[in-house]
Design a protein around this motif. Structure first.
Motif, short mmCIF file in Angstrom:
data_model
loop_
_atom_site.label_atom_id
_atom_site.label_comp_id
_atom_site.label_asym_id
_atom_site.label_seq_id
_atom_site.Cartn_x
_atom_site.Cartn_y
_atom_site.Cartn_z
N VAL A 40 -78.36 -24.41 -52.70
CA VAL A 40 -77.85 -23.09 -53.04
C VAL A 40 -76.42 -23.26 -53.54
O VAL A 40 -75.60 -23.92 -52.90
CB VAL A 40 -77.92 -22.12 -51.84
N LEU A 41 -76.14 -22.69 -54.71
CA LEU A 41 -74.82 -22.76 -55.32
C LEU A 41 -74.29 -21.35 -55.51
O LEU A 41 -75.05 -20.45 -55.90
CB LEU A 41 -74.88 -23.47 -56.68
N THR A 42 -73.02 -21.16 -55.25
CA THR A 42 -72.44 -19.82 -55.32
C THR A 42 -71.26 -19.79 -56.28
O THR A 42 -70.62 -20.81 -56.55
CB THR A 42 -71.95 -19.37 -53.93
N GLY A 43 -70.97 -18.59 -56.81
CA GLY A 43 -69.80 -18.40 -57.65
C GLY A 43 -70.09 -18.52 -59.12
O GLY A 43 -71.22 -18.82 -59.54
N VAL A 64 -76.25 -18.17 -57.13
CA VAL A 64 -75.72 -16.84 -56.83
C VAL A 64 -74.40 -16.71 -57.59
O VAL A 64 -73.38 -17.24 -57.15
CB VAL A 64 -75.49 -16.64 -55.32
N SER A 65 -74.44 -16.04 -58.72
CA SER A 65 -73.27 -16.03 -59.62
C SER A 65 -72.34 -14.84 -59.40
O SER A 65 -71.42 -14.64 -60.19
CB SER A 65 -73.76 -16.04 -61.08
N ASN A 66 -72.54 -14.08 -58.35
CA ASN A 66 -71.69 -12.93 -58.10
C ASN A 66 -70.22 -13.37 -58.03
O ASN A 66 -69.87 -14.27 -57.27
CB ASN A 66 -72.09 -12.27 -56.77
N SER A 176 -82.37 -17.68 -60.07
CA SER A 176 -81.19 -16.82 -60.01
C SER A 176 -81.39 -15.76 -58.93
O SER A 176 -82.42 -15.07 -58.92
CB SER A 176 -80.95 -16.16 -61.37
N VAL A 177 -80.43 -15.66 -58.02
CA VAL A 177 -80.51 -14.70 -56.92
C VAL A 177 -79.51 -13.57 -57.16
O VAL A 177 -78.32 -13.81 -57.32
CB VAL A 177 -80.21 -15.38 -55.56
N ASP A 178 -80.00 -12.34 -57.17
CA ASP A 178 -79.13 -11.18 -57.37
C ASP A 178 -78.64 -10.72 -56.01
O ASP A 178 -79.21 -9.81 -55.39
CB ASP A 178 -79.90 -10.07 -58.09
#
Length: 326
Positions: A40-43, A64-66, A176-178
C-alpha cells in the motif's frame, strides 16, 4: 498460506530504503508460507512508485493518492492503513519500525484486533506456524515469539534486511483506492518545512556518522562534529541525552528509540554507551569511540578507542583529514 500487506512509504519520488527492506522481508515470508505480497502506497507519489514496488516483489499495489496523505498524520494514516488492511484480506501487515512505524504498529494492531511484534529481524516457519525473531537484552540475545491471533502487525527493525534487487520485468495489479478521511481525523496542516541546520543527510542513509553525547557538555561541541562530518562527507548524530538537553534537534537521536543506523564508520564522541544507543548502532561496520572515561561502555563496542578530551582530538583530526581528503 499467509498473505502479506506491506506499507511502502516513499522518500521523494521513490520508495524509501526502509520500505524496500519491508518488501524484502515480506517476500521471503511469502515464499516460506506460499502466500502473496501486496503493498500500500500513500500520497501524491503513490502511483509513480507503484511500479517500483512491483519490481521489488509486490504482486499487487494499492495506491491512495489523496493529498491529505502527503505528510504524515497519525490518525489519518491509522484509519487509512487499517481500512486497506481489512479490505485486502491479508493476514500479516508488515512495515518498517522507523519513526513512523513506531507510531503505527500498536495503533493499527489495536484497530484491527491483531497481535503486534516489533523490532523483528527474522522468522522461522513450521508448516503454517510462524515464529518471529527479535533481539533482546540490548542485542545480546535473540528471542523467538509466536502469536495466537489470526492477524499480525509486524514492525521490521531498520537496517536488518538486505535490500531487494529490483526486477523491472515483473508485472502486477495496481488498484487505486478512493480514500476520504473523516474531517475530524485531519487535526494538523503543514505550513512550512524547515531544513535541519546541521546536516542534510538522513542518518539512516549515511555511510559515515559523527555523533555527540553528554560529554560534549553543551551545544557548541556539535559545531566541531559538523566540521569533521563535512570533511568526511557524513552526517551528525547524537545520543538521547544530548537531544533531551536541547543541544540538537530530536531527529538527530541515534539509538533504539531514535534512528537505527548501519554506517561504514560511526564515530562516538562523548557518548557513554547506554544499551539503547548501542542497540541503534549494532550493525555499524566500524565504531570509533572518543571519551575521557576509560570505563565507558562504548569502548566495549568500539573497534578503536581514544581516551582523551574531544576538544583536543576532533579539531586536530579534522585538520589532518582536510590535508588528506580535501
Amino acid at each position: 498460506m499467509s498473505n502479506i500487506l506491506v506499507f511502502a512509504n516513499q522518500q521523494g519520488d521513490a520508495l524509501s530504503p526502509s520500505a524496500k527492506e519491508a518488501l524484502a522481508f515480506a517476500c521471503q515470508l511469502a515464499k516460506s508460507t506460499g502466500g502473496e505480497v501486496a503493498a500500500v502506497l500513500t500520497g501524491p507519489a503513490a502511483v509513480t512508485c507503484s511500479k517500483e514496488a512491483i519490481a521489488c516483489g509486490a504482486n499487487k499495489v494499492y495506491t491512495v493518492s489523496n493529498p491529505l496523505l502527503a505528510e504524515y498524520q497519525a490518525d489519518v494514516y491509522v484509519d487509512c492503513l487499517s481500512t486497506i488492511f481489512k479490505q485486502s484480506g491479508a493476514d500479516i501487515f508488515v512495515l518498517s519500525f522507523d519513526q513512523i512505524g513506531k507510531d503505527l504498529v500498536g495503533r493499527i494492531a489495536t484497530r484491527v484486533g491483531a497481535s503486534a511484534m516489533t523490532e523483528v529481524v527474522d522468522f522461522k516457519t513450521e508448516g503454517q506456524k510462524i515464529t518471529w525473531v527479535r533481539p533482546i537484552y540490548g542485542d545480546k540475545a535473540f528471542g523467538e515469539y509466536s502469536a495466537n491471533r489470526s492477524l499480525m502487525v509486524v514492525g521490521i527493525r531498520q537496517k536488518s534486511q538486505n535490500l531487494p534487487l529490483p526486477d523491472e520485468s515483473r508485472t502486477g495489479e495496481i488498484i487505486s483506492v478512493d480514500y476520504q478521511p473523516k474531517e475530524e481525523l485531519v487535526l494538523t496542516k503543514l505550513v512550512v518545512k524547515i531544513q535541519s541546520a546541521l546536516s542534510d543527510i538522513r542518518l539512516e542513509d549515511a555511510a559515515i556518522i559523527v555523533s555527540g553525547g553528554r560529554g560534549l557538555e553543551g551545544p557548541d561541541g556539535f559545531a566541531e562534529l559538523q566540521a569533521l562530518a563535512d570533511v568526511l562527507g557524513g552526517a551528525v548524530g547524537a545520543s538521547r541525552a544530548a537531544c533531551d538537553a536541547g543541544w540538537v534537534p530530536s531527529n538527530f537521536q541515534v539509538g533504539q528509540t531514535g534512528a537505527v543506523v548501519a554506517p561504514d564508520l560511526y564515530i562516538a564522541v562523548g557518548i557513554s554507551g547506554a544499551s539503547q544507543h548501542l542497540a541503534g548502532i549494532s550493525n555499524a561496520k566500524t565504531v570509533v569511540a572518543i571519551n575521557t572515561d576509560a570505563e565507558a561502555a562504548i569502548f566495549k563496542r568500539a573497534d578503536l578507542g581514544v581516551i582523551a578530551d574531544y576538544k583536543q582530538v576532533i579539531p586536530a583530526l579534522t585538520e589532518k583529514l582536510k590535508k588528506v581528503l580535501v
